[in-house]
Design a protein around this motif. Structure first.
Motif, mmCIF file in Angstrom:
data_model
loop_
_atom_site.group_PDB
_atom_site.id
_atom_site.type_symbol
_atom_site.label_atom_id
_atom_site.label_comp_id
_atom_site.label_asym_id
_atom_site.label_seq_id
_atom_site.Cartn_x
_atom_site.Cartn_y
_atom_site.Cartn_z
ATOM 1 N N SER A 194 43.584 46.999 30.752
ATOM 2 C CA SER A 194 42.874 46.320 31.838
ATOM 3 C C SER A 194 43.377 46.738 33.212
ATOM 4 O O SER A 194 42.767 46.372 34.229
ATOM 5 C CB SER A 194 43.001 44.798 31.683
ATOM 6 O OG SER A 194 44.353 44.398 31.752
ATOM 7 N N PRO A 197 40.479 48.946 35.360
ATOM 8 C CA PRO A 197 39.519 48.254 36.238
ATOM 9 C C PRO A 197 40.196 47.430 37.325
ATOM 10 O O PRO A 197 39.597 47.200 38.390
ATOM 11 C CB PRO A 197 38.728 47.359 35.277
ATOM 12 C CG PRO A 197 39.584 47.210 34.069
ATOM 13 C CD PRO A 197 40.367 48.477 33.958
ATOM 14 N N THR A 198 41.437 46.986 37.091
ATOM 15 C CA THR A 198 42.149 46.227 38.113
ATOM 16 C C THR A 198 42.428 47.094 39.341
ATOM 17 O O THR A 198 42.464 46.598 40.463
ATOM 18 C CB THR A 198 43.459 45.653 37.539
ATOM 19 O OG1 THR A 198 43.165 44.842 36.393
ATOM 20 C CG2 THR A 198 44.179 44.788 38.560
ATOM 21 N N VAL A 200 40.432 49.258 40.574
ATOM 22 C CA VAL A 200 39.206 49.211 41.386
ATOM 23 C C VAL A 200 39.219 47.962 42.258
ATOM 24 O O VAL A 200 38.766 47.983 43.410
ATOM 25 C CB VAL A 200 37.958 49.229 40.481
ATOM 26 C CG1 VAL A 200 36.683 49.149 41.319
ATOM 27 C CG2 VAL A 200 37.954 50.474 39.608
ATOM 28 N N LYS A 219 40.540 57.518 39.729
ATOM 29 C CA LYS A 219 40.574 56.571 38.606
ATOM 30 C C LYS A 219 40.402 57.256 37.254
ATOM 31 O O LYS A 219 40.699 56.662 36.215
ATOM 32 C CB LYS A 219 39.461 55.522 38.741
ATOM 33 C CG LYS A 219 39.453 54.769 40.051
ATOM 34 C CD LYS A 219 40.757 54.029 40.267
ATOM 35 C CE LYS A 219 40.767 53.432 41.646
ATOM 36 N NZ LYS A 219 40.669 54.456 42.714
ATOM 37 N N PHE A 223 41.272 55.680 33.579
ATOM 38 C CA PHE A 223 40.241 55.235 32.641
ATOM 39 C C PHE A 223 40.261 56.044 31.344
ATOM 40 O O PHE A 223 39.977 55.505 30.266
ATOM 41 C CB PHE A 223 38.861 55.298 33.298
ATOM 42 C CG PHE A 223 38.534 54.078 34.109
ATOM 43 C CD1 PHE A 223 37.964 52.971 33.521
ATOM 44 C CD2 PHE A 223 38.842 54.027 35.464
ATOM 45 C CE1 PHE A 223 37.674 51.824 34.265
ATOM 46 C CE2 PHE A 223 38.553 52.899 36.219
ATOM 47 C CZ PHE A 223 37.966 51.786 35.612
ATOM 48 N N LEU A 323 39.146 40.003 34.651
ATOM 49 C CA LEU A 323 39.320 41.348 34.092
ATOM 50 C C LEU A 323 40.463 41.411 33.082
ATOM 51 O O LEU A 323 40.396 42.149 32.100
ATOM 52 C CB LEU A 323 39.583 42.356 35.220
ATOM 53 C CG LEU A 323 38.385 42.716 36.106
ATOM 54 C CD1 LEU A 323 38.839 43.618 37.257
ATOM 55 C CD2 LEU A 323 37.301 43.406 35.294
#
Length: 794
Positions: A194, A197-198, A200, A219, A223, A323
């Motif tokens: 997680s 996305p954190t 972002v 990123k 990812f 998230l």
């Protein structure tokens, strides 16, 4: 990479003071954990019975990175626990201490992260304090097996802190460090995915253009790593034990459970209540309030996002929480629990930031910050006191499951308390708990299996087999039930049936180490010594540091007359684990075999020092004393063995032999009679009782006992010889001659058989044959033949 303090000296002083207070208050609220013990809630799988715990000691690091454990891929967490093992083996203190240190460090990191994002040390301070002392984190900190939670969060927060520095200052050293620490976090627990996305969310907070090519490319490595480790986590989970028995609900119901679980996290974060180790799914239909709670929490977060969409702190807080908790809301089922306190460990940071910020905003009037500080301080103090008590719930297994049963009873809670009762020898209480677990969930195969173990511990192996059968009806390939059923069949002397169960276990799991040990012992009982030797060799091949395998292999080598090999194996077993009674026991038996009685007694003494309640050690020490004619000591040890187990037939047999040889014939006969009740298939009992029956000229009784002995052991040479003597006394010379011949066929160095056959041949008119037999007996050092030779063979 240094932390930038505020320029104002007073602010700097506050900063340092805040760090000290966070550390002190967090330590204070968790101090009792340092007195806690291990629990049976996965601690055996991760520490006390873990095959990984001593790999560092062996210099073998490969399995950490190439194998899954308990449905997880988390090599760093396993290595971390193994490092604690190096400090003090199975003392729980180092494990608890490391968990607490990591939690305190995580509290510092929360402070540093919020301070880096907001530049407000007060908001950072209260957020970090809430994180530090909140009782919902007691599970993550006080539970040794949950090391992965505090460890992955440690790397997660440092990685996030570096990324925030990169997003703010464009320093690519920070970026590289963030990426490396992300990998460390992923290697500690799969939940770390997680972070991607954190990041972002951090870009959003710093108002970076998240649609720009450069920001997107930044990123990509994160990812890709998240995707790879996410797939790895799903694969590991599919192989783990918790995939069996997961309730099968459709997507709609899963979404209801997710909403309800989320609402419970929010409520428990506001004020902790009913914090238990296991939250079960509803037993019947989903209660109506689950739907209400699910809708309410959805509306709550939706309203926050809509009405405060321009407030970066609120949006960051809400989405940080969502998230990081989304993957464990059971939309994709993970384990058998509806929810777990540990899942809120990292997400709680977002909620605490939201709570502190909301409190400060609500009291933003003049000097309102003092009121806000006072309210938050009192709230945190109450949470700290609550947590001080909550960590004591985790002090041991009974305390943990008593609390769960009192607050949210479940089949898992009753089953696990029963396991602890079983371990401590409280078998009847264990049976009650297992039956209670089965009332909650009749399909709980582990409860049936554990019920069988408890019954077997009470000697009720037939009832135990019935319990194992029930477990196997639920899951026919349940290896633990197959293994335990095999053990019960072995105890009932149904060796061939036991072997079938053991063979089936190894077909399903060729690395099931305990099966090789137990199957080897059963094969030994059947006289298949070479097959038994192969099993122990395989056990040692699978685990070269398995003390039991070496100790058991020594028994086979001993039986194969490889005395030196047996002693070497025992010494190896002792060097691996000097606290195993069986190793000293087997070593003593081997030394006794080579007439090293002093060494044997030393080994038996060490075994008794380790386990003063081991009846087998007393028996063998008694036999050794008997060999050196220390008959009083021998009798004392036999008595002790029988005191420990009044049905111990072997001890009754040996005490009978001692009594017989000291003239206590009645006492010996009583012991033999009791022994026959408990070990009716042991030919030695009948053989020795037959000898005593000679004294009363009960030749019929002698022959009956020896017939039974020979039926049980057709290679029992002494029984044939003695039966021949009884038949001769009854005038059955032909039968007597057959028995003497059979005795000599089995043992060509049997002086007494030659002597007795010589008497029979002489009395039958074969004087030459009689003298030949007497001379042969004398060659074999049977001195009794000398008188016959002098009298009849001039």
């Amino acid at each position: 990479m240094s932390i930038v303090f505020e320029k104002d000296k007073k602010q700097n002083l506050n900063f340092v003071l805040f760090i000290i207070l966070i550390g002190f208050l967090t330590y204070w609220s968790y101090a009792p954990v340092l007195n806690n013990k291990f629990t049976n809630w996965d601690d055996p799988n991760y520490v006390t019975e873990s095959p990984y715990i001593n790999l560092i000691e062996r210099g073998d690091y490969k399995p950490y990175f190439t194998e899954n454990h308990m449905g997880n891929y988390h090599p760093f967490s396993l290595i971390s626990l193994s490092l604690d093992y190096q400090l003090d083996k199975y003392n729980p203190l180092p494990y608890h201490r490391t968990n607490l240190i990591l939690h305190i460090l995580n509290s510092f990191l929360v402070f540093l992260l919020i301070y880096r994002l907001l530049g407000n040390s007060y908001t950072a301070f209260f957020t970090a304090l809430l994180f530090g002392v909140h009782p919902i984190h007691a599970e993550s900190v006080a539970w040794i097996a949950e090391r992965k939670d505090v460890l992955f969060t440690f790397f997660f927060l440092i990685s996030l802190w570096f990324y925030a520095g990169f997003a703010k200052d464009k320093n690519y050293v920070y970026y590289g460090l963030s990426l490396v620490l992300f990998i460390f976090s992923l290697l500690s627990k799969g939940m770390a995915v997680s972070l991607a996305p954190t990041l972002v969310l951090v870009d959003y907070f710093y108002e970076r253009n998240i649609k720009s090519t450069r920001v997107i490319l930044e990123k990509v490595p994160f990812f890709l790593l998240a995707l790879f480790f996410g797939i790895l986590a799903v694969y590991a989970q599919s192989l783990g034990p918790d995939t069996e028995g997961i309730p099968d609900y459709n997507l709609f119901k899963r979404l209801v459970f997710a909403g309800y679980g989320c609402s419970q996290y929010v409520l428990k974060l506001l004020w902790p209540y009913d914090l238990v180790a296991f939250y079960p799914y509803p037993r019947a239909e989903i209660p109506f309030y689950y739907y209400i709670a699910s809708i309410a929490v959805t509306v709550f977060f939706t309203c926050l996002v809509i009405f405060f969409r321009t407030n970066k702190i609120i949006i960051f807080s809400v989405f940080f929480f969502i998230l990081n908790i989304l993957l464990v809301l059971q939309i994709l089922p993970v384990g058998k629990a509806l929810m777990a306190d540990r899942y809120a460990y990292l997400p709680s940071i977002g909620f605490f930031l939201l709570l502190v910020f909301a409190t400060e905003r609500a009291l933003s009037f003049k000097k309102g910050y003092l009121v806000a500080g006072g309210i938050l301080s009192f709230y945190i103090l109450c949470l700290g006191v609550y947590n001080y008590k909550q960590v004591q719930v985790w002090k041991d297994s009974v305390s943990l499951w008593n609390y769960a049963i009192d607050h949210i009873p479940s089949d898992v809670a009753y089953n696990n308390r029963g396991v602890e009762f079983n371990r401590s020898g409280e078998y009847n209480q264990a049976i009650e708990d297992f039956n209670k677990a089965l009332e909650f969930n009749p399909s709980h195969k582990e409860a049936y299996n554990n019920l069988g173990v408890a019954l077997a511990n009470l000697g009720k192996n037939k009832e135990a087999i019935s319990a194992y059968d029930n477990a196997l009806k639920i899951q026919p390939n349940y290896v633990n039930a197959l293994y335990n059923r095999g053990n019960s069949y072995a105890k009932l002397n149904k060796a061939k049936i036991a072997l079938k169960d053991y063979d089936q276990v190894l077909k399903l799991d060729p690395k099931y180490l305990s099966v090789y040990n137990n199957r080897g012992l059963v094969l030994k009982s059947l006289g298949r010594l070479n097959d038994a030797l192969n099993d122990f060799d395989k056990a040692i091949l699978l685990d070269p540091f398995n003390a039991d395998a070496y100790s058991n292999r020594s028994l086979i080598k001993y039986a194969l007359n490889d005395i030196n090999g047996a002693m070497e194996d025992n010494q190896k077993a002792i060097s691996i684990n000097p606290n195993v009674t069986a190793s000293y026991l087997h070593s003593g038996i081997a030394k006794c075999r080579v007439n090293d009685f002093k060494g044997a007694l030393e080994d038996f003494d060490k075994a008794i020092a380790i386990n003063p309640s081991d009846k087998e050690v007393y028996l063998n020490r008694g036999i050794t004393y008997y060999h050196i004619q220390s008959l009083d000591f021998a009798l004392k040890d036999y008595n002790k063995a029988i005191e420990l187990d009044s049905s111990y037939g072997e001890a009754l047999l040996n005490r009978g032999i001692l009594k017989a040889n000291t003239g206590n014939i009645n006492g010996a006969l009583k012991d033999y009679a009791k022994a026959i009740v408990f070990i009716p298939d042991n030919p030695l009992v009948y053989g020795n009782r037959a000898i005593l029956r000679f004294a009363s000229n009960d030749f019929k009784g002698v022959i009956e006992d020896l017939n039974k002995a020979i039926l049980l052991d057709s290679a029992y040479a002494d029984a044939y010889c003695n039966r021949g003597l009884a038949k001769a006394n009854q005038g059955d010379k032909e039968g007597a001659m057959k028995d003497y011949n059979k005795a000599l066929e089995l043992n060509k160095s049997f002086g007494l058989a030659y002597n007795n056959r010589g008497v029979l041949r002489y009395q039958s008119g074969d004087k030459k044959g009689g003298c030949e037999d007497w001379h042969e007996a004398l060659k074999l050092n049977f001195e009794g033949s000398k008188a016959f030779i002098q009298a009849y063979c001039k």
